[in-house]
Design a protein around this motif. Structure first.
Motif, PDB file in Angstrom:
ATOM      1  N   TRP A  74       0.748  -1.276   0.041  1.00 22.01           N
ATOM      2  CA  TRP A  74      -0.139   0.070  -0.071  1.00 22.01           C
ATOM      3  C   TRP A  74       0.999   1.253   0.055  1.00 22.01           C
ATOM      4  N   ASN A  90      -3.279   4.853  -3.880  1.00 20.53           N
ATOM      5  CA  ASN A  90      -3.118   3.542  -4.481  1.00 20.53           C
ATOM      6  C   ASN A  90      -4.279   3.485  -5.766  1.00 20.53           C
ATOM      7  N   ARG A  91      -5.176   4.459  -5.916  1.00 20.21           N
ATOM      8  CA  ARG A  91      -5.953   4.518  -6.812  1.00 20.21           C
ATOM      9  C   ARG A  91      -6.112   6.132  -7.015  1.00 20.21           C
ATOM     10  N   SER A  96      -8.786   8.799  -8.116  1.00 17.33           N
ATOM     11  CA  SER A  96     -10.279   8.919  -8.054  1.00 17.33           C
ATOM     12  C   SER A  96     -10.623   9.636  -9.330  1.00 17.33           C
ATOM     13  N   LEU A 118      -1.313   3.379 -12.409  1.00 18.57           N
ATOM     14  CA  LEU A 118      -2.247   3.764 -11.372  1.00 18.57           C
ATOM     15  C   LEU A 118      -3.586   3.738 -11.809  1.00 18.57           C
ATOM     16  N   PRO A 119      -4.211   2.731 -11.152  1.00 19.26           N
ATOM     17  CA  PRO A 119      -5.761   2.592 -11.817  1.00 19.26           C
ATOM     18  C   PRO A 119      -6.449   3.914 -11.507  1.00 19.26           C
ATOM     19  N   THR A 120      -7.533   4.217 -12.383  1.00 24.54           N
ATOM     20  CA  THR A 120      -8.378   5.673 -12.266  1.00 24.54           C
ATOM     21  C   THR A 120      -9.797   5.259 -12.513  1.00 24.54           C
ATOM     22  N   ASP A 121     -10.295   5.821 -11.513  1.00 29.44           N
ATOM     23  CA  ASP A 121     -11.788   5.622 -11.393  1.00 29.44           C
ATOM     24  C   ASP A 121     -12.450   6.423 -12.619  1.00 29.44           C
TER      25      ASP A 121
END
Length: 645
Positions: free
Chosen positions: A329, A432-433, A435, A457-460
């Motif tokens: 994390w 970690n993500r 937004s 980096l995962p993006t919402d």
């Protein structure tokens, strides 16, 4: 004897010989995320293993103890010199030399005294080592093992040895570790036994549980136990001891790793149980290859192949463990109060020998520190932060609203800047993500690193302007997003995206320059307005003035358009800013504000920050005040807004 040079070979060079060129960012990232990066530093593991091998060989031929130490000491210092006097190697060699000197002189071994003596020698030679991350992590890990391992050994003995929980069965290992057992419950004088404590019931339950685990009968001598029980118990002890060492070192260095690397790696407890023994085998193979290369090349080739295999296993195990859900994390760096509270709570595990009255004072002080830490965190949660990152002629804006509102990133920079600046910055914020991500326009300096950012980096949610752009990196990034998540949210004047109000552009307006079609965003934090103008050119500024009569903002952030100047006087008259931030950069030709622009903006009377001098600029919105912090310079508070003439 190896067929070629690959990643495993280069990593073995790095581990055995200290060749750091192999440890690029892409290669070292899985080891950092799995908590096993320490195996590549020439540290205590290397020096202790080399010293142990040499001592074992010398004792095998009956060399006297003093002479063994006299031979091994210069050899380990020669190894430290051969690995280019790395700081971690020097620390480990000093520590090992102190322990070996005591062993040579037949003095009683005390690891804590030896640790403090080594630290004192290093700090006398170079006091600045105290403020280096390597020194703190090295001595912190060993200190954690020294302080916490006796406690963990006691728990391990209670869990794994039925004799330790049965007061009627003598166990010499218990007495060796913890002293004589308590007196029997019945007194010799025939007086009635003291009342039993409530803690007896859990011990009885633990005894039954241990018997269910098929642990050996404590009434049997070890020689009479079945072989499978002896092997099982030996495996229990080995795994538990290794896990205890890993846990003690991790607990002692957890806040330091969070402070310097912004990482929390729970998978490291399991990863180190596998990777560290493999690293020891790989190191022994490397040393064996060096020792045999001159006089027995066939053995050296066997060592090379074995070392390559162990390193190949380490690489794949580390990558696999780093890819597990929840393996690591990204976290925020703890503050000073957080560090004091954590180490105070950790030290409370060893407060039992302290008198009860002093323990009460210690608990009271720890409670006060904990309350102050929680109050500071609560106050910080009500603060909004906005950071302007200069990125090689472009810029990105990171906005962290107060409370639990989602964080926003406006633009990401080109591919180089996204990997070297934007992503490390976001990781340092504990992300970690991601937004929300807004792309203001298709300029490669602002959005060319979109693909790199989305891959790491995962993006919402993704927002962009409702106008077409010809930039190929911009189009490739949007295409990748559309394939994975569907079309992005398109923004135009009059719409809103969370706390952001879109002021420009209008899809009906056609501008030949991409800068004139950039999104202009405005938001409000604690009553203060922030206006982001991207790189708005002359035509875009005119359209913005015609559409909106109220453009007033406390802070305005702008880049440099490809043609013309940013923030014309008419636009500044409408904005009336208290602070002007111009995102320019010395590292790119033509990305610096001209002297005429500087003079014109400074005549406005408001403070002007050019990021080529100030570097990143952070705005802290708290209640009715705005704090301005720069990487180069002292922080200051914005003066109140002047009255309108």
């Amino acid at each position: 004897g190896l067929p070629g040079i690959d990643e495993a070979v280069e990593l073995q060079w790095a581990m055995v010989l200290g060749w750091k060129t192999a440890l690029t960012g892409e290669v070292s990232l899985p080891f950092m995320r799995s908590g096993t990066m320490h195996i590549f530093a020439i540290s205590g593991l290397h020096i202790a293993l080399i010293a142990a091998i040499l001592l074992a060989l010398l004792r095998l031929v009956n060399v006297p103890q003093f002479l063994c130490g006299a031979i091994v000491l210069p050899l380990i210092w020669f190894y430290t010199a051969a690995t280019e006097w790395q700081a971690s190697a020097i620390r480990a060699t000093v520590m090992t030399s102190v322990i070996l000197a005591g062993w040579m002189l037949r003095r009683p071994a005390n690891l804590l005294n030896s640790l403090m003596a080594a630290a004192l020698l290093i700090l006398v030679w170079d006091p600045a080592q105290l403020f280096q991350a390597g020194f703190q992590l090295s001595f912190g890990a060993v200190l954690g093992i020294v302080v916490l391992m006796p406690l963990f050994d006691r728990w391990r003995l209670l869990l794994l040895e039925p004799a330790a929980t049965n007061p009627d069965v003598p166990d010499p290992r218990w007495e060796l570790s913890f002293g004589p057992r308590p007196a029997p419950t019945a007194l010799a004088s025939g007086d009635p036994a003291p009342p039993q404590r409530a803690g007896r019931l859990p011990k009885a339950l633990l005894w039954r549980f241990q018997r269910l685990l098929l642990l050996p009968d404590p009434m049997l001598l070890p020689e009479l136990r079945p072989r499978w029980q002896r092997l099982l118990l030996r495996g229990y002890h080995w795994v538990a001891a290794a896990f205890s060492v890993s846990l003690a070192a991790s607990l002692a260095t957890l806040p330091l790793i969070a402070y310097y690397f912004h990482l929390f790696t729970p998978v490291s407890l399991a990863a180190n149980l596998v990777v560290v023994p493999l690293s020891g085998l790989a190191l022994m193979c490397g040393l064996g290859s060096i020792a045999c290369a001159a006089w027995l090349p066939a053995a050296a080739e066997l060592f090379n192949h074995a070392g390559w295999f162990f390193m190949w296993l380490m690489v794949h195990i580390s990558r696999w463990m780093a890819s597990l859900p929840g393996a690591y994390w990204q976290i925020l760096a703890p503050g000073a109060l957080g560090l004091v509270f954590y180490y105070g709570a950790l030290g409370a595990l060893r407060w039992r020998p302290v008198p009860r009255t002093r323990r009460r004072w210690l608990w009271g002080c720890l409670a006060v520190v904990g309350a102050a830490w929680m109050a500071g965190n609560w106050r910080e949660s009500a603060t909004a932060r906005v950071t302007v990152l200069p990125l090689r002629g472009g810029h990105a804006v990171w906005a962290n609203p107060p409370g639990r509102e989602p964080e926003w990133l406006v633009d990401c920079g080109d591919a180089f800047s996204a990997e070297r600046v934007t992503l490390p910055f976001l990781r340092a914020q504990g992300m970690n993500r991601l937004s929300r991500l807004i792309l203001t326009h298709g300029d490669v300096r602002h959005t060319g690193g979109l693909t790199n950012l989305l891959a790491e980096l995962p993006t919402d949610r993704l927002y962009t302007a409702d106008t077409p752009f010809l930039s190929q990196p911009y189009r490739r990034g949007l295409a990748a997003w559309t394939r994975a998540h569907g079309p992005p949210v398109l923004l135009a004047a009059g719409q809103a995206a969370g706390p952001w109000e879109v002021l420009h552009p209008d899809p009906a307006n056609a501008f030949p320059q991409a800068d004139d079609k950039a999104l202009v965003l405005r938001t409000r934090f604690h009553g203060a307005r922030l206006l982001l103008c991207a790189e708005l050119g002359h035509a875009g500024q005119s359209a913005l003035l015609q559409r909106h009569a109220d453009l007033e903002a406390d802070i305005v952030v702008s880049g440099l358009p490809a043609a013309g100047e940013p923030l014309r006087d008419a636009l500044l008259d409408a904005i009336r800013p208290r602070l002007i931030v111009i995102a320019d950069d010395l590292g790119r030709v033509g990305a610096q504000a001209r002297p005429a622009l500087q003079s014109r903006l400074e005549r406005r009377g408001a403070p002007v920050l050019f990021t080529r001098h100030s570097r990143a600029v952070t705005l802290v919105f708290r209640d009715s005040s705005i704090r301005v912090q720069t990487m180069e310079g002292n922080p200051f508070d914005l003066p109140p807004r002047p009255s309108r003439p």
